[in-house]
Scaffold this motif. Structure first.
Motif, PDB file in Angstrom:
ATOM      1  N   VAL A 102       0.892  -1.298   0.098  1.00  0.00           N
ATOM      2  CA  VAL A 102       0.005  -0.032   0.003  1.00  0.00           C
ATOM      3  C   VAL A 102       0.978   1.418  -0.193  1.00  0.00           C
ATOM      4  O   VAL A 102       0.563   2.158  -0.486  1.00  0.00           O
ATOM      5  CB  VAL A 102      -0.905  -0.067   1.256  1.00  0.00           C
ATOM      6  N   GLN A 106       3.802   2.034  -1.405  1.00  0.00           N
ATOM      7  CA  GLN A 106       4.088   2.247  -2.629  1.00  0.00           C
ATOM      8  C   GLN A 106       3.104   3.111  -3.702  1.00  0.00           C
ATOM      9  O   GLN A 106       3.522   4.014  -4.230  1.00  0.00           O
ATOM     10  CB  GLN A 106       4.883   1.207  -3.505  1.00  0.00           C
ATOM     11  N   GLN A 107       1.967   2.467  -3.421  1.00  0.00           N
ATOM     12  CA  GLN A 107       0.618   3.149  -4.214  1.00  0.00           C
ATOM     13  C   GLN A 107       0.354   4.424  -3.429  1.00  0.00           C
ATOM     14  O   GLN A 107       0.220   5.403  -4.230  1.00  0.00           O
ATOM     15  CB  GLN A 107      -0.409   2.226  -3.991  1.00  0.00           C
ATOM     16  N   LYS A 139       3.091   6.746  -4.806  1.00  0.00           N
ATOM     17  CA  LYS A 139       2.777   7.351  -6.156  1.00  0.00           C
ATOM     18  C   LYS A 139       1.583   8.320  -6.253  1.00  0.00           C
ATOM     19  O   LYS A 139       1.752   9.380  -7.216  1.00  0.00           O
ATOM     20  CB  LYS A 139       2.203   6.019  -7.172  1.00  0.00           C
ATOM     21  N   TYR A 141      -5.711   6.444  -7.116  1.00  0.00           N
ATOM     22  CA  TYR A 141      -4.748   5.802  -6.658  1.00  0.00           C
ATOM     23  C   TYR A 141      -4.994   4.953  -5.327  1.00  0.00           C
ATOM     24  O   TYR A 141      -4.336   4.190  -4.740  1.00  0.00           O
ATOM     25  CB  TYR A 141      -3.526   6.843  -6.211  1.00  0.00           C
ATOM     26  N   ASN A 142      -6.082   5.633  -4.492  1.00  0.00           N
ATOM     27  CA  ASN A 142      -6.290   4.781  -3.307  1.00  0.00           C
ATOM     28  C   ASN A 142      -7.270   3.526  -3.353  1.00  0.00           C
ATOM     29  O   ASN A 142      -8.385   3.955  -3.720  1.00  0.00           O
ATOM     30  CB  ASN A 142      -6.953   5.962  -2.443  1.00  0.00           C
ATOM     31  N   GLN A 143      -6.917   2.494  -3.514  1.00  0.00           N
ATOM     32  CA  GLN A 143      -7.616   1.321  -3.835  1.00  0.00           C
ATOM     33  C   GLN A 143      -8.639   1.048  -2.667  1.00  0.00           C
ATOM     34  O   GLN A 143      -9.750   0.778  -3.002  1.00  0.00           O
ATOM     35  CB  GLN A 143      -6.753  -0.031  -3.837  1.00  0.00           C
TER      36      GLN A 143
END
Length: 302
Positions: free
Chosen positions: A227, A229-230, A233, A289-291
């Motif tokens: 999480v 790394q995501q 980004k 970007y935020n799953q």
């Protein structure tokens, strides 16, 4: 439809998208916090950013959207002073919180190093205090913006003026006009440089991590992507977007305070449009970007 009305439609659509987007983000952030009975540190900053974006869109985007259609709801000088002050405070909050978010994510990603780990724990412990400091800086450094706004009037022969159409900021002389501009510019540049350095360090860490993952199996790589790394980004995307808009906006601002001695409405329209573009793009970038947030929104729709 004339040019003013076309401008109004563009401003209005951008503003409405931003208001609804940030409101949805804020509602779902609170919903997730209530469900999980906690809010992660980065989510606290993101929620504060969403609030600041909403205030900025309501004080900049909405008046600029309605003015081309002849709709004005500022009738006194106090109305103008209040709006311009909140506009400036929310803008400084946005840039300060984006800077704080990038620094926090940089420290989190680099926390394998013991020194960085200690700093991460301190930032987590004093995060609310850091947000309050950003808020105090915003409130204190924007006081001057509440001194000069008045309701709209004929600005043809007025020097050292920023013309919003519905309100005018009339500065008493050249010194105050230029000094106010350069102080605001210096403050904003300090935040931008700090967030850019933090983002550059994030990219460096991600690049090193990518090299380390090359020799590993894809299954191991997917497990270690994680999480953070995501999130990193996402932060870099925020910073790149903000710095790009900031660069164009402040090129116009610098021209206004150093070359143009009268507030040309076309310059102000371009500058203020760029200033709230980030607030409208913020929910889109965050959802991309935020799953966890995206998953909750999709589940709610289902």
């Amino acid at each position: 439809m004339n040019a003013q009305e076309i401008k109004g439609v563009i401003f209005f659509l951008t503003t409405v998208i931003g208001i609804f987007g940030n409101a949805i983000i804020l509602v779902f952030m609170i919903y997730i916090a209530l469900q999980e009975k906690k809010m992660m540190h980065s989510e606290v900053i993101l929620s504060s950013l969403a609030c600041s974006n909403l205030i900025h869109l309501l004080t900049v985007g909405l008046p600029h959207s309605l003015y081309p259609f002849g709709i004005i709801y500022f009738y006194t000088d106090l109305d103008c002073k209040s709006d311009v002050y909140l506009m400036r405070v929310s803008r400084v909050m946005i840039i300060g919180l984006t800077c704080l978010l990038s620094c926090f994510q940089c420290v989190t990603l680099a926390s394998l190093n013991p020194q960085w780990a200690t700093l991460k724990l301190k930032m987590q412990k004093y995060l609310i205090l850091l947000i309050l400091i950003v808020c105090l800086i915003s409130l204190a450094s924007s006081i001057n913006s509440a001194l000069y706004p008045v309701t709209g009037r004929n600005a043809t022969n007025l020097k050292y003026t920023f013309n919003l159409g519905y309100c005018l900021s009339i500065y008493p002389d050249k010194l105050v006009f230029e000094l106010t501009g350069f102080i605001s510019f210096a403050r904003d540049v300090a935040f931008v440089v700090l967030m850019a350095l933090a983002s550059a360090h994030i990219l460096l860490i991600l690049h090193r991590h990518g090299k380390q993952m090359k020799g590993k199996r894809s299954s191991d790589r997917s497990q270690e992507a994680g999480v953070e790394q995501q999130a990193s980004k996402m932060v870099v995307a925020f910073v790149v977007t903000y710095v790009s808009l900031f660069g164009i906006e402040n090129t116009i601002w610098f021209y206004q305070i150093s070359v143009s001695k009268q507030g040309d409405p076309s310059y102000n329209d371009s500058r203020y449009f760029l200033s709230f573009c980030f607030s409208s793009l913020f929910p889109i970038i965050l959802a991309a970007y935020n799953q966890k947030l995206r998953h909750r929104i999709i589940c709610y729709k289902c």
